[in-house]
Design a protein around this motif. Structure first.
Motif, PDB file in Angstrom:
ATOM      1  N   LYS A 150     -17.075  -6.829  -0.200  1.00  0.00           N
ATOM      2  CA  LYS A 150     -16.697  -8.028  -0.514  1.00  0.00           C
ATOM      3  C   LYS A 150     -15.318  -8.542   0.087  1.00  0.00           C
ATOM      4  O   LYS A 150     -14.892  -9.809  -0.320  1.00  0.00           O
ATOM      5  N   ASN A 151     -14.900  -7.953   0.984  1.00  0.00           N
ATOM      6  CA  ASN A 151     -13.570  -8.344   1.652  1.00  0.00           C
ATOM      7  C   ASN A 151     -12.367  -8.707   0.796  1.00  0.00           C
ATOM      8  O   ASN A 151     -11.803  -9.629   1.009  1.00  0.00           O
ATOM      9  N   VAL A 152     -12.202  -7.957  -0.378  1.00  0.00           N
ATOM     10  CA  VAL A 152     -11.386  -8.242  -0.958  1.00  0.00           C
ATOM     11  C   VAL A 152      -9.891  -7.637  -0.729  1.00  0.00           C
ATOM     12  O   VAL A 152      -9.918  -6.406  -0.102  1.00  0.00           O
ATOM     13  N   VAL A 153      -8.928  -8.266  -0.270  1.00  0.00           N
ATOM     14  CA  VAL A 153      -7.546  -7.654   0.536  1.00  0.00           C
ATOM     15  C   VAL A 153      -6.510  -7.443  -0.675  1.00  0.00           C
ATOM     16  O   VAL A 153      -5.762  -6.812  -0.205  1.00  0.00           O
ATOM     17  N   GLY A 154      -6.596  -7.892  -1.818  1.00  0.00           N
ATOM     18  CA  GLY A 154      -5.379  -7.776  -2.784  1.00  0.00           C
ATOM     19  C   GLY A 154      -6.109  -7.998  -4.289  1.00  0.00           C
ATOM     20  O   GLY A 154      -7.126  -8.399  -4.459  1.00  0.00           O
ATOM     21  N   ILE A 155      -5.346  -7.330  -5.073  1.00  0.00           N
ATOM     22  CA  ILE A 155      -5.603  -7.375  -6.537  1.00  0.00           C
ATOM     23  C   ILE A 155      -4.355  -8.002  -7.202  1.00  0.00           C
ATOM     24  O   ILE A 155      -3.321  -7.562  -7.309  1.00  0.00           O
ATOM     25  N   VAL A 161       5.838  -3.447   2.533  1.00  0.00           N
ATOM     26  CA  VAL A 161       5.541  -4.655   2.312  1.00  0.00           C
ATOM     27  C   VAL A 161       5.727  -5.826   3.383  1.00  0.00           C
ATOM     28  O   VAL A 161       5.042  -6.577   3.415  1.00  0.00           O
ATOM     29  N   ALA A 162       6.800  -5.374   4.072  1.00  0.00           N
ATOM     30  CA  ALA A 162       7.005  -6.370   5.492  1.00  0.00           C
ATOM     31  C   ALA A 162       5.824  -6.225   6.390  1.00  0.00           C
ATOM     32  O   ALA A 162       5.772  -7.273   7.370  1.00  0.00           O
ATOM     33  N   PRO A 216       0.645  -1.095  -0.013  1.00  0.00           N
ATOM     34  CA  PRO A 216       0.016   0.073   0.076  1.00  0.00           C
ATOM     35  C   PRO A 216       1.007   1.075   0.037  1.00  0.00           C
ATOM     36  O   PRO A 216       0.491   2.411  -0.564  1.00  0.00           O
ATOM     37  N   TYR A 217       2.217   1.270   0.662  1.00  0.00           N
ATOM     38  CA  TYR A 217       2.939   2.312   0.762  1.00  0.00           C
ATOM     39  C   TYR A 217       3.394   2.991  -0.611  1.00  0.00           C
ATOM     40  O   TYR A 217       3.766   4.175  -0.969  1.00  0.00           O
ATOM     41  N   HIS A 218       3.303   1.885  -1.822  1.00  0.00           N
ATOM     42  CA  HIS A 218       3.693   2.216  -3.031  1.00  0.00           C
ATOM     43  C   HIS A 218       3.002   3.623  -3.634  1.00  0.00           C
ATOM     44  O   HIS A 218       3.580   4.316  -4.456  1.00  0.00           O
ATOM     45  N   ALA A 250      -4.412   1.714  -2.839  1.00  0.00           N
ATOM     46  CA  ALA A 250      -3.682   1.749  -1.939  1.00  0.00           C
ATOM     47  C   ALA A 250      -4.213   2.497  -0.539  1.00  0.00           C
ATOM     48  O   ALA A 250      -4.034   2.377   0.673  1.00  0.00           O
ATOM     49  N   VAL A 251      -5.011   3.631  -0.851  1.00  0.00           N
ATOM     50  CA  VAL A 251      -5.897   4.119   0.331  1.00  0.00           C
ATOM     51  C   VAL A 251      -6.716   3.041   1.153  1.00  0.00           C
ATOM     52  O   VAL A 251      -6.779   3.209   2.375  1.00  0.00           O
ATOM     53  N   ALA A 252      -7.347   2.312   0.267  1.00  0.00           N
ATOM     54  CA  ALA A 252      -8.061   1.346   1.053  1.00  0.00           C
ATOM     55  C   ALA A 252      -7.359   0.018   1.713  1.00  0.00           C
ATOM     56  O   ALA A 252      -7.958  -0.684   2.176  1.00  0.00           O
ATOM     57  N   GLY A 253      -5.845   0.311   1.499  1.00  0.00           N
ATOM     58  CA  GLY A 253      -4.981  -0.829   2.209  1.00  0.00           C
ATOM     59  C   GLY A 253      -4.943  -2.102   1.465  1.00  0.00           C
ATOM     60  O   GLY A 253      -4.484  -3.150   2.148  1.00  0.00           O
ATOM     61  N   LEU A 254      -5.137  -2.162   0.194  1.00  0.00           N
ATOM     62  CA  LEU A 254      -4.965  -3.136  -0.537  1.00  0.00           C
ATOM     63  C   LEU A 254      -3.789  -3.489  -1.117  1.00  0.00           C
ATOM     64  O   LEU A 254      -2.967  -2.469  -1.463  1.00  0.00           O
TER      65      LEU A 254
END
Ligand code: ZN
Length: 270
Positions: A191-196, A100-101, A90-92, A218-222
């Motif tokens: 829909k509880n999506v944590v990543g794309i 990432v860590a 998300p920091y990207h 990124a703002v949503a934490g994905l």
């Protein structure tokens, strides 16, 4: 007192099987009903890199003699965090987002959903994915936290960097990606999506100048996984994603080994 490993394992197994309610993951996975599918491109001189980024390369290769005919080999390598199959933290695209860590394991080992839109894309490098393209899954209730990987059908071009990135004469990039509309649906529809994930170099279309999907996610934490290897077929539902990016403490992303554990028989459950 330190118990030998095999005794410790026996005690742990005994604990599991006497509990009566908890089934060992080992007893589920290693009975020939599941297969492991590698969704990672190898890291080498052919790895896809962004125009202003460091390609993957060995910068030092050593073979050291250790006497009696023995030796050891040791390489140093250089790469961008965002070369080859990699995770975007998300920091990207969010200065307040996680490195990432810091992405929790609970978001990295999750149900995997493959959204195959490759027949709609039809090899069009300027395709942009909108919500109406996802009508076939718009009412699906994903339930648990999950990772959605969009299949644009681009992995077949990965060995031709110009084609894969769609590099035009004017140095523009042209490959498919997500619209802001789709990212808004993903981040606001509970829909509880944590990543794309995507099988192209960026979740935004190659021609994007403002990276709307990156910024909203990124703002949503994905987190994102880019350059996913979808060369082989994989069930659209029922697999578990194992996303293990290199644990770079202040990393904006990192190289990842991305695999799926899939039931050999078709499952419709998430
Ligand atoms: Zn990236």
């Amino acid at each position: 007192m330190v118990l030998p490993v095999y005794i410790t394992c026996l005690i742990l197994s005994f604990t599991y099987f006497t509990s009566g309610t908890i089934q060992s993951l080992n007893s589920i996975l290693f009975n020939d009903n599941y297969e492991f599918i590698d969704l990672t491109h190898p890291f080498d001189e052919t790895s896809i890199y962004w125009p202003d980024a460091q390609s993957f390369e060995f910068i030092n290769k050593k073979i050291v003699e250790v006497g009696d005919g023995g030796q050891y080999a040791l390489n140093d390598f250089a790469t961008s965090e965002h070369t080859g199959t990699h995770v975007d933290a998300p920091y990207h695209f969010n200065e307040h987002g996680k490195f990432v860590a810091e992405i929790p394991l609970e978001k990295l080992i999750v149900p995997l959903i493959i959204a195959d839109v490759s027949s709609i894309v039809n090899d069009n490098p300027n395709f942009v994915l909108y919500k109406h393209h996802l009508d076939f899954m718009i009412n699906d209730n994903f339930g648990k936290p999950c990772l959605i990987v969009f299949k644009f059908g681009w992995s077949k071009f990965v060995h031709d960097r110009n084609k894969y990135l769609g590099i035009g004469a004017d140095k523009t990039l042209n490959f498919p990606g997500l619209s802001g509309e789709v990212m808004e649906w993903i981040t606001t529809s509970y829909k509880n999506v944590v990543g794309i994930g995507v099988d192209v170099s960026s979740i935004d279309p190659g021609s994007s100048q403002n990276f709307t999907a990156h910024r909203m996610g990124a703002v949503a934490g994905l987190y994102n996984i880019e350059n996913v290897n979808l060369s082989r077929s994989i069930p659209e539902y029922g697999c578990t994603a194992i996303v293990m990016p290199m644990k770079i403490s202040k990393g904006t992303g990192g190289p990842v080994r991305f695999v799926a554990i899939c039931p050999k028989t078709i499952s419709t459950g998430v």
